[in-house]
Design an enzyme around this catalytic site. Structure first.
Site, mmCIF file in Angstrom:
data_model
loop_
_atom_site.group_PDB
_atom_site.id
_atom_site.type_symbol
_atom_site.label_atom_id
_atom_site.label_comp_id
_atom_site.label_asym_id
_atom_site.label_seq_id
_atom_site.Cartn_x
_atom_site.Cartn_y
_atom_site.Cartn_z
ATOM 1 N N PRO A 1 0.729 -1.353 -0.011
ATOM 2 C CA PRO A 1 0.003 0.067 0.051
ATOM 3 C C PRO A 1 0.801 1.156 0.038
ATOM 4 C CG PRO A 1 -0.076 -0.974 2.280
ATOM 5 C CD PRO A 1 0.723 -1.910 1.040
ATOM 6 N N CYS A 2 1.391 1.499 -1.054
ATOM 7 C CA CYS A 2 2.268 2.611 -1.200
ATOM 8 C C CYS A 2 1.356 3.943 -1.133
ATOM 9 C CB CYS A 2 3.113 2.821 -2.529
ATOM 10 S SG CYS A 2 1.917 2.609 -3.991
#
Length: 180
Positions: A138-139
């Site tokens: 989950p950048c």
């Protein structure tokens, strides 16, 4: 070895794609605005990949990603990733990013400190910019200093990042600028 396969699936943010091989999921393509454009981007980046029906394991991963993108707090940590060929530093960044719970955020600087020093912040940003598996890694939960959104290399840029964070209920300090 059967090579890389991919499929397109519908989400709350639009059609996304997932690539997989023998050792797990090797890529996720965020929406390009349409199923056709998303498929074309995958084919441009992975010319050897062929479209296929997802395996049961990939099907579970797709359902989990769809749940997360519809607002259910699924951390996706049970999804097996194949990050072979990804630099060790990047894998370290991705492991830390995967530990950020849905609806929460951290900063490039905080990840850099965990990896050895705040001076690595730019390297953290570059690693996240090359993230092959957005959503699962989950950048979008990693922000710039001051809880500002920072960059996002996916189609739609920062607007897509903010939409994903809003779906998760995260609070971001964002004042639109001329460059958004």
């Amino acid at each position: 070895m059967t090579g890389q396969r991919f499929t397109i699936f519908e989400t709350a943010i639009g059609p996304c794609g997932v690539l997989w091989g023998e050792r797990g999921i090797s890529g996720v393509q965020l929406t390009m605005g349409s199923e056709e454009k998303t498929r074309k981007r995958i084919q441009q980046r992975h010319a050897d990949a062929r479209e296929a029906e997802p395996t049961a394991e990939v099907g579970r991963a797709i359902e989990a990603m769809k749940e997360l993108l519809s607002g259910k707090p699924n951390d996706l940590n049970d999804i097996e990733l194949d990050l072979e060929g990804v630099p060790e530093f990047n894998r370290g960044v991705y492991a830390i990013a995967r530990s950020i719970p849905p609806g929460q955020t951290t900063t490039y600087g905080e990840i850099a400190k965990k990896l050895g020093g705040v001076e690595l912040s730019r390297d953290v940003g570059q690693a996240l910019g090359h993230n092959p598996c957005p959503i699962v890694v989950p950048c979008h939960r990693v922000l710039a200093a001051g809880n500002k959104p920072g960059g996002f290399s996916a189609n739609g840029g920062v607007a897509t990042k903010l939409k994903m964070l809003a779906i998760e209920g995260a609070i971001v300090n964002h004042t639109p600028s001329l460059f958004d």
